[in-house]
Design an enzyme around this catalytic site. Structure first.
Site, PDB file in Angstrom:
ATOM      1  N   CYS A  79      82.811  63.968 -80.571  1.00  0.00           N
ATOM      2  CA  CYS A  79      82.978  64.098 -79.126  1.00  0.00           C
ATOM      3  C   CYS A  79      82.859  65.574 -78.719  1.00  0.00           C
ATOM      4  CB  CYS A  79      84.286  63.441 -78.678  1.00  0.00           C
ATOM      5  SG  CYS A  79      84.312  63.025 -76.912  1.00  0.00           S
ATOM      6  N   HIS A 173      83.678  57.859 -80.575  1.00  0.00           N
ATOM      7  CA  HIS A 173      84.873  57.968 -81.414  1.00  0.00           C
ATOM      8  C   HIS A 173      84.819  56.966 -82.571  1.00  0.00           C
ATOM      9  CE1 HIS A 173      87.551  60.639 -78.983  1.00  0.00           C
ATOM     10  NE2 HIS A 173      86.598  60.381 -78.097  1.00  0.00           N
ATOM     11  N   GLU A 175      86.822  56.747 -84.905  1.00  0.00           N
ATOM     12  CA  GLU A 175      88.192  56.385 -85.282  1.00  0.00           C
ATOM     13  C   GLU A 175      88.823  55.373 -84.329  1.00  0.00           C
ATOM     14  OE1 GLU A 175      88.775  59.353 -82.100  1.00  0.00           O
ATOM     15  OE2 GLU A 175      87.287  59.005 -83.663  1.00  0.00           O
TER      16      GLU A 175
END
Length: 201
Positions: A79, A173, A175
């Site tokens: 990001c 993202h 994650e």
């Protein structure tokens, strides 16, 4: 040891958790906590630049870390970290056509680097209002992932990598629980060795 540059973002520790599940040893430092020289003294094997709420210009030591360590060890930007990589090599970071906060998108990719072996298209989670402007992308970086318009043309850049160095960025993202194959993407990064890309990288 994997060094995580924390750009004061709540997602940083989700990334740390994912890397921990992949058996990586992770050390976290805030982006204003250490100088580049102090980071060098820690002798990390690889560096991850975390998401964050600001622009690359306010991301502490992030740009300097990219300039110092690109070509010496593997770097991954997520990001804000991805935007920092784009800017560090001469690209322009601009406001996205559409602000995305917690929204999923199908992205297309070239099956290269961290995207090797992943589903294509891949559903990912996006939290960002800025992007690397595709018209400004420097010659040394290639687009590895993107969103598409309905007609199949490129919309926004979702991934970049350096053409010769082990430097990669992802705008989304990995994650996030709603991102497909996030662990696999991060595992691909952990397989990269050294600063310059060779066979198998």
């Amino acid at each position: 040891m994997l060094l995580m540059i924390d750009n004061y973002d709540s997602f940083t520790y989700n990334l740390v958790q994912y890397f921990g599940e992949l058996k990586a040893e992770v050390k976290v430092v805030r982006n204003d906590e250490l100088s580049v020289e102090q980071i060098e003294a820690l002798a990390p094997e690889r560096i991850v630049l975390s998401p964050g709420p600001c622009t690359p210009n306010e991301a502490g030591v992030s740009l300097a870390v990219i300039e110092r360590f690109a070509g010496k060890l593997p770097l991954l930007g997520v990001c804000l970290g991805h935007q920092s990589i784009g800017q560090a090599f001469g690209g322009e970071v601009v406001r996205a056509r559409q602000v995305m906060h917690g929204k999923t998108s199908p992205i297309h990719h070239k099956d290269l680097g961290v995207f090797a072996g992943l589903a294509n298209p891949l559903t990912v989670t996006r939290y960002h209002s800025l992007v690397v402007k595709r018209e400004s992308l420097p010659e040394c970086l290639e687009v590895t992932a993107w969103t598409q318009h309905a007609d199949g043309s490129l919309d926004e850049i979702m991934g970049v990598r350096h053409k010769t160095l082990n430097v990669e960025g992802v705008q989304f993202h990995p994650e996030s629980i709603l991102t497909e194959q996030g662990h696999e993407l991060l595992a691909n990064f952990l397989r990269q060795q050294g600063g310059v890309r060779g066979e198998g990288n």
